[in-house]
Design a protein around this motif. Structure first.
Motif, PDB file in Angstrom:
ATOM      1  N   ARG A   1      37.293  23.230  92.371  1.00 53.45           N
ATOM      2  CA  ARG A   1      37.933  22.394  93.339  1.00 53.45           C
ATOM      3  C   ARG A   1      39.574  22.497  93.419  1.00 53.45           C
ATOM      4  NH1 ARG A   1      34.895  17.540  95.045  1.00 53.45           N
ATOM      5  NH2 ARG A   1      33.112  17.476  94.240  1.00 53.45           N
TER       6      ARG A   1
ATOM      7  N   ARG B   1      32.913  23.545  82.307  1.00 56.43           N
ATOM      8  CA  ARG B   1      32.673  22.714  83.614  1.00 56.43           C
ATOM      9  C   ARG B   1      33.511  21.530  84.119  1.00 56.43           C
ATOM     10  NH1 ARG B   1      28.309  21.007  80.882  1.00 56.43           N
ATOM     11  NH2 ARG B   1      26.769  22.640  81.776  1.00 56.43           N
TER      12      ARG B   1
ATOM     13  N   PRO C   1      36.735  32.043  96.391  1.00 58.08           N
ATOM     14  CA  PRO C   1      35.644  31.385  96.705  1.00 58.08           C
ATOM     15  C   PRO C   1      34.834  30.447  95.796  1.00 58.08           C
ATOM     16  CG  PRO C   1      35.155  33.358  97.305  1.00 58.08           C
ATOM     17  CD  PRO C   1      36.406  33.577  96.771  1.00 58.08           C
ATOM     18  N   ILE C   2      34.533  31.394  94.451  1.00 58.23           N
ATOM     19  CA  ILE C   2      33.898  30.784  93.537  1.00 58.23           C
ATOM     20  C   ILE C   2      34.602  29.523  92.830  1.00 58.23           C
ATOM     21  CG2 ILE C   2      33.038  31.155  91.150  1.00 58.23           C
ATOM     22  CD1 ILE C   2      31.894  33.802  92.177  1.00 58.23           C
TER      23      ILE C   2
ATOM     24  N   GLY D   1      39.553  15.124  94.363  1.00 59.30           N
ATOM     25  CA  GLY D   1      38.604  15.505  95.660  1.00 59.30           C
ATOM     26  C   GLY D   1      37.634  14.310  95.799  1.00 59.30           C
ATOM     27  N   ASP D   2      37.170  14.151  97.210  1.00 59.81           N
ATOM     28  CA  ASP D   2      36.552  13.137  97.510  1.00 59.81           C
ATOM     29  C   ASP D   2      36.702  11.672  96.972  1.00 59.81           C
ATOM     30  OD1 ASP D   2      34.705  15.113  98.571  1.00 59.81           O
ATOM     31  OD2 ASP D   2      33.744  15.542  96.512  1.00 59.81           O
TER      32      ASP D   2
ATOM     33  N   HIS E   1      45.956  34.242 102.387  1.00 59.09           N
ATOM     34  CA  HIS E   1      44.789  33.225 102.624  1.00 59.09           C
ATOM     35  C   HIS E   1      44.943  32.669 103.944  1.00 59.09           C
ATOM     36  CE1 HIS E   1      41.629  30.815 100.554  1.00 59.09           C
ATOM     37  NE2 HIS E   1      41.624  30.037 101.797  1.00 59.09           N
TER      38      HIS E   1
ATOM     39  N   TYR F   1      42.855  27.658  94.979  1.00 54.97           N
ATOM     40  CA  TYR F   1      42.920  29.216  94.948  1.00 54.97           C
ATOM     41  C   TYR F   1      43.069  29.656  96.340  1.00 54.97           C
ATOM     42  CZ  TYR F   1      41.984  30.227  89.926  1.00 54.97           C
ATOM     43  OH  TYR F   1      42.135  30.519  88.751  1.00 54.97           O
TER      44      TYR F   1
ATOM     45  N   ARG G   1      37.418  28.067  93.917  1.00 56.93           N
ATOM     46  CA  ARG G   1      37.523  27.040  94.960  1.00 56.93           C
ATOM     47  C   ARG G   1      36.176  25.910  94.911  1.00 56.93           C
ATOM     48  NH1 ARG G   1      41.670  27.125  98.827  1.00 56.93           N
ATOM     49  NH2 ARG G   1      40.499  26.086 100.262  1.00 56.93           N
ATOM     50  N   ARG G   2      35.149  26.547  94.843  1.00 53.81           N
ATOM     51  CA  ARG G   2      33.827  25.572  94.998  1.00 53.81           C
ATOM     52  C   ARG G   2      33.528  24.926  93.610  1.00 53.81           C
ATOM     53  NH1 ARG G   2      31.190  29.146  96.937  1.00 53.81           N
ATOM     54  NH2 ARG G   2      29.910  29.833  94.744  1.00 53.81           N
ATOM     55  N   LEU G   3      33.652  25.983  92.674  1.00 54.62           N
ATOM     56  CA  LEU G   3      33.346  25.096  91.342  1.00 54.62           C
ATOM     57  C   LEU G   3      34.202  24.267  90.716  1.00 54.62           C
ATOM     58  CD1 LEU G   3      31.493  28.195  89.363  1.00 54.62           C
ATOM     59  CD2 LEU G   3      30.250  26.235  90.755  1.00 54.62           C
TER      60      LEU G   3
END
Length: 238
Positions: A110, A230, A103-104, A175-176, A135, A113, A106-108
């Motif tokens: 994108r 990052r 989850p980390i 993303g977005d 999953h 995973y 996937r969030r950080l």
């Protein structure tokens, strides 16, 4: 971008151990429809695109200068892409056996995973790699194989197909409605040919591909020390 410039941006450090790269050549038309807008299939000198199944153990994933961190196996299906004048990796999945790290990531970052139950063992020089995706809400996928390295590991010729497949320091994600770029840094992979025996592999099916024809080009590496930075907007980082 220079390696020194990439290194200055790094936030995470880790070790990638017991890595194998199993790569199949495909026509670019197989890959192109699966890519987000702004990316094109990257090809080798013969005009071939590639799909690669890559597995390894990620050890001590941690912020730089922290002495310990998370460790877990990872298995990914990738292709090679171009954005403007730069090359990179596009991932269809990254299966990992870690309930915290997935989850980390996937969030950080994108990245796609997915949780999986995995097992990597070594016996008498042969590595066994097993993965079962658990999953929820995504297509199931299973992989089971053994890898038997041959010869002595050494850096690939920079102009070779082997280098095209392993020496990548950038990944791209969508993303977005935007493209994002992540960068990693490490020394050249020391790779060696390997024999790969696949008992089961449904990664291609899960990602919407037919199984590529023929045998893959297989490379193995004992490992490499890696740092990662990052995520950035692709238009600003390339």
């Amino acid at each position: 971008m220079s390696r020194r410039s990439r290194r200055s941006r790094q936030l995470l450090a880790m070790t990638w151990r017991d890595a194998f790269f199993a790569s199949w050549p495909v026509d670019p038309s197989v890959v192109e429809p699966t890519l987000p807008d702004g990316l094109a299939a990257d090809t080798d000198e013969e005009g071939q695109a590639w799909l690669s199944v890559v597995g390894f153990v990620m050890e001590d994933i941690r912020p730089r200068f922290v002495p310990f961190g998370l460790s877990f196996p990872e298995l990914n299906l990738r292709t090679y892409v171009r954005h403007r004048d730069d090359s990179g990796i596009y991932f269809y999945n990254l299966d990992a056996d870690d309930r915290i790290g997935v989850p980390i990531a996937r969030r950080l970052f994108r990245l796609p995973y997915y949780r999986a139950e995995m097992d990597v063992t070594e016996r008498d020089g042969t590595i066994s790699f097993e993965s079962h995706r658990t999953h929820e809400g995504v297509s199931p996928a299973d992989f089971e194989a053994t890898i038997e390295p041959r010869a002595t590991p050494e850096p690939a010729d920079p102009e070779s197909t082997e280098a095209f497949l392993v020496e990548n320091y950038r990944f791209l994600v969508a993303g977005d409605g935007r493209l994002y770029c992540g960068e990693i840094d490490h020394g050249p992979w020391a790779v060696q040919p390997a024999d790969l025996t696949i008992e089961e592999n449904t990664l291609f099916e899960a990602a919407g591909f037919d199984q590529p024809a023929g045998d893959p080009l297989v490379q193995y590496s004992p490992g490499v020390e890696v740092t990662a930075g990052r995520l950035r907007r692709a238009e600003r980082s390339l």
